[in-house]
Motif scaffolding. Structure first.
Motif, PDB file in Angstrom:
ATOM      1  N   SER A 114     -31.522  31.203   1.666  1.00 48.71           N
ATOM      2  CA  SER A 114     -30.258  31.659   1.683  1.00 48.71           C
ATOM      3  C   SER A 114     -29.930  32.525   0.069  1.00 48.71           C
ATOM      4  CB  SER A 114     -29.287  30.477   1.852  1.00 48.71           C
ATOM      5  OG  SER A 114     -29.433  30.171   3.106  1.00 48.71           O
ATOM      6  N   PHE A 115     -30.412  31.427  -0.927  1.00 47.58           N
ATOM      7  CA  PHE A 115     -30.363  32.295  -2.230  1.00 47.58           C
ATOM      8  C   PHE A 115     -30.934  33.617  -2.200  1.00 47.58           C
ATOM      9  CE2 PHE A 115     -32.257  33.174  -6.214  1.00 47.58           C
ATOM     10  CZ  PHE A 115     -31.212  33.175  -7.125  1.00 47.58           C
ATOM     11  N   TRP A 116     -32.332  33.850  -2.056  1.00 50.97           N
ATOM     12  CA  TRP A 116     -32.810  35.217  -1.927  1.00 50.97           C
ATOM     13  C   TRP A 116     -32.235  36.128  -0.969  1.00 50.97           C
ATOM     14  CZ3 TRP A 116     -35.806  38.369   0.979  1.00 50.97           C
ATOM     15  CH2 TRP A 116     -36.559  39.349   0.412  1.00 50.97           C
ATOM     16  N   LEU A 117     -31.957  36.008   0.048  1.00 48.17           N
ATOM     17  CA  LEU A 117     -31.066  36.893   0.990  1.00 48.17           C
ATOM     18  C   LEU A 117     -29.779  37.333   0.367  1.00 48.17           C
ATOM     19  CD1 LEU A 117     -32.370  35.361   4.334  1.00 48.17           C
ATOM     20  CD2 LEU A 117     -33.347  37.516   3.368  1.00 48.17           C
ATOM     21  N   ASN A 118     -29.090  36.466  -0.133  1.00 48.17           N
ATOM     22  CA  ASN A 118     -27.713  36.753  -0.279  1.00 48.17           C
ATOM     23  C   ASN A 118     -27.805  37.484  -1.743  1.00 48.17           C
ATOM     24  OD1 ASN A 118     -25.433  35.508   1.230  1.00 48.17           O
ATOM     25  ND2 ASN A 118     -27.001  33.867   1.368  1.00 48.17           N
ATOM     26  N   LYS A 119     -28.616  37.066  -2.679  1.00 49.95           N
ATOM     27  CA  LYS A 119     -28.744  37.711  -3.788  1.00 49.95           C
ATOM     28  C   LYS A 119     -29.180  39.001  -3.942  1.00 49.95           C
ATOM     29  CE  LYS A 119     -28.159  37.458  -8.339  1.00 49.95           C
ATOM     30  NZ  LYS A 119     -28.182  38.990  -8.686  1.00 49.95           N
ATOM     31  N   ALA A 146     -24.466  33.795  -4.668  1.00 50.24           N
ATOM     32  CA  ALA A 146     -25.801  32.994  -4.784  1.00 50.24           C
ATOM     33  C   ALA A 146     -26.006  31.755  -5.556  1.00 50.24           C
ATOM     34  CB  ALA A 146     -26.894  33.985  -5.351  1.00 50.24           C
ATOM     35  N   VAL A 147     -25.181  31.541  -6.678  1.00 50.01           N
ATOM     36  CA  VAL A 147     -25.176  30.286  -7.380  1.00 50.01           C
ATOM     37  C   VAL A 147     -24.953  29.010  -6.445  1.00 50.01           C
ATOM     38  CG1 VAL A 147     -22.829  30.089  -7.793  1.00 50.01           C
ATOM     39  CG2 VAL A 147     -24.659  29.263  -9.630  1.00 50.01           C
ATOM     40  N   THR A 148     -24.177  29.356  -5.335  1.00 53.61           N
ATOM     41  CA  THR A 148     -24.128  28.103  -4.496  1.00 53.61           C
ATOM     42  C   THR A 148     -25.438  27.625  -3.888  1.00 53.61           C
ATOM     43  OG1 THR A 148     -22.007  29.112  -3.977  1.00 53.61           O
ATOM     44  CG2 THR A 148     -23.018  27.532  -2.281  1.00 53.61           C
ATOM     45  N   TYR A 149     -26.147  28.674  -3.602  1.00 55.08           N
ATOM     46  CA  TYR A 149     -27.562  28.302  -3.129  1.00 55.08           C
ATOM     47  C   TYR A 149     -28.630  27.636  -3.920  1.00 55.08           C
ATOM     48  CZ  TYR A 149     -25.450  30.524   0.900  1.00 55.08           C
ATOM     49  OH  TYR A 149     -24.552  30.681   1.974  1.00 55.08           O
ATOM     50  N   ILE A 150     -28.388  28.028  -5.400  1.00 60.14           N
ATOM     51  CA  ILE A 150     -29.284  27.362  -6.526  1.00 60.14           C
ATOM     52  C   ILE A 150     -28.915  25.799  -6.428  1.00 60.14           C
ATOM     53  CG2 ILE A 150     -29.535  27.164  -8.842  1.00 60.14           C
ATOM     54  CD1 ILE A 150     -29.039  30.235  -8.941  1.00 60.14           C
ATOM     55  N   ALA A 151     -27.699  25.491  -6.223  1.00 60.29           N
ATOM     56  CA  ALA A 151     -27.269  24.108  -6.322  1.00 60.29           C
ATOM     57  C   ALA A 151     -27.790  23.485  -5.004  1.00 60.29           C
ATOM     58  CB  ALA A 151     -25.747  23.980  -6.601  1.00 60.29           C
TER      59      ALA A 151
END
Length: 486
Positions: free
Chosen positions: A405-410, A61-66
């Motif tokens: 993407s962040f929300w769904l992957n996390k 998920a950290v990838t999608y924060i960036a």
């Protein structure tokens, strides 16, 4: 720049430029696919680091924060230093991220490496669709733009095919070759002619267009250049554009609504979790004689080859038809998988004999997703906005993709552990079927239309007449100036 003597067909030139540019998103595809073969290694303790499930969700998920952070700066950069130089400069982040992952000794190092490549996600998803749309003619723009989706899958498949059979360190070393190859090749490809026109550099714009349309007659070349110039100047007449301009006109508001809703629909198809967590979602021994790793390769190949096939359909069947087919197929596939997981997790039904259902459902999901949602939802933002707000619109759309993407992957593993895998796929399936209403009634068809014609469709018939009148006035004004000089 690649010399003219090597190939003198303008369609080949446009595909070549698009392919080499898309190596940047192939590197993104590698980063997306890396988690699936890497997660089992990081969980098992076969590497220097052993992660818990919570730490693994953060690696994903950290990838999608960036990714949420970088679209706005990259949108600003692409209008300042150009589409080409923005991609080349940011490619340093991708190369650096693989070396951080290679030498990581604790979870924090993995987070930093994934954060770095996540910044490149925002750049690639913002800049590449714009570049591909601007270098290609209307008749091939759909298939050239689809190269972005194809190359993401090429990168994902590289990880799926190599990752399970090599060490963690070797996988990182193989992966870093892709951004290095991009850096060595894209330097020789021209910048978008639209960017040069925006900057008032007529000579450079003509040189770029000449390379991209190498076998076009001079008269046709001049006509296309004048069309690009008049369209861009008309769209830029109010200046560089601000974020508020995205909702200032009916056409921009409609384009923004379509682009953002399609971005949400694409993510809620479940594609992100399927790619990232397929190695632990596919049931053990679901297909006799085929291991999980081999099933992942089959799944990845399905994404790849269907997206290649779909790239040619986009300019034949149109975007709306393919999007509708794509959502229908993905919805049925997700609901089928949800039913199987529900029976396994919440009932006493023995589903061992039909444990192949999730894998087959994922294959059908890959087929239908790659037909429409994958390539079109990514590329359409490069087609629907005028030049003065295109960069900002692309940045906003990339941020919407990143947030979802962040929300769904996390939450994927959290939902699976708390309620069951079936809830994830139920959400995806219902969303896909509801999306059909939006696609049918709101999405504007862009097939084989110039960028200016798309603007006229978004604004409506009245706008078309106004634009034509402005063109006539401009031509009369130009003729008067020429006569006065004579």
């Amino acid at each position: 720049m690649i010399q003219k003597g090597l190939f003198n067909n303008r369609v080949l030139r446009q595909y070549t430029a698009g392919f080499i540019c898309s190596l940047s998103v192939m590197a993104i595809g590698c980063s997306i696919g890396w988690t699936s073969p890497a997660i089992p290694k990081l969980r098992s303790g076969s590497t220097r680091i052993q992660l818990s499930d919570v730490e693994i969700t953060w690696v994903v998920a950290v990838t999608y924060i960036a990714n949420i952070i970088s679209p706005v700066p990259s949108g600003w950069l692409m209008d300042r230093i150009g589409r080409k130089h923005t991609l080349i400069a940011s490619n340093v982040l991708t190369i650096g991220s693989w070396f951080v992952l290679l030498y990581a000794t604790c979870p924090l190092h993995l987070y930093i490496g994934r954060f770095m490549v996540g910044l490149m996600f925002g750049v690639g998803y913002t800049v590449v669709p714009v570049y591909l749309a601007e270098i290609s003619e209307a008749r091939v723009r759909g298939s050239v733009s689809s190269l972005m989706s194809v190359m993401i899958y090429v990168g994902t498949n590289l990880e799926y095919c190599v990752g399970p059979y090599v060490s963690y360190d070797t996988l990182c070393m193989v992966s870093v070759t892709v951004p290095i190859l991009f850096a060595c090749t894209f330097a020789w490809i021209p910048e978008s002619p639209y960017y040069f026109v925006i900057k008032g550099n007529t000579d450079a714009a003509k040189k770029s267009l000449s390379w991209l349309r190498c076998d076009m007659g001079q008269r046709d070349m001049d006509a296309e250049f004048e069309k690009i110039k008049s369209t861009t100047e008309l769209q830029m007449k109010d200046g560089g554009g601000k974020f508020k301009d995205l909702i200032a006109t009916k056409g921009n508001r409609r384009a923004l609504l379509i682009a953002e809703i399609l971005a949400i629909i694409q993510r809620f198809s479940g594609i992100g979790p399927l790619i990232a967590y397929s190695s632990i979602t596919i049931p053990e021994k679901s297909i006799p004689g085929i291991t999980r790793n081999e099933q992942m390769i089959v799944l990845g190949m399905t994404w790849l080859f269907t997206s290649i096939f779909a790239s040619f359909l986009s300019d034949k069947l149109g975007r709306k038809v393919l999007l509708a087919i794509s959502c229908t197929g993905c919805g049925i596939a997700c609901l089928s998988a949800s039913t199987w997981f529900y029976l396994r997790e919440k009932t006493s039904t023995d589903v061992t004999e039909v444990s192949w259902i999730p894998f087959v459902a994922f294959i059908f999901h890959a087929l239908f997703y790659s037909l429409g949602l994958g390539p079109i939802a990514l590329s359409i933002k490069g087609e629907m906005f005028p030049a003065n707000v295109k960069a900002k619109a692309s940045a906003v759309t990339t941020m919407v993709l990143a947030v979802n993407s962040f929300w769904l992957n996390k939450t994927y593993l959290i939902i699976a552990d708390t309620f069951g895998f079936y809830v994830n796929f139920l959400i995806y399936g219902v969303t896909m079927l509801l999306a059909l209403i939006f696609i049918w009634f709101f999405v504007v068809e862009t097939r084989r239309k110039t960028l200016q014609e798309i603007q006229e469709r978004l604004e409506g018939g009245g706008k078309r007449k106004k634009v034509e009148e402005e063109r006539v006035i401009e031509k009369v004004g130009e003729s008067s100036v020429v006569n006065e000089r004579r």
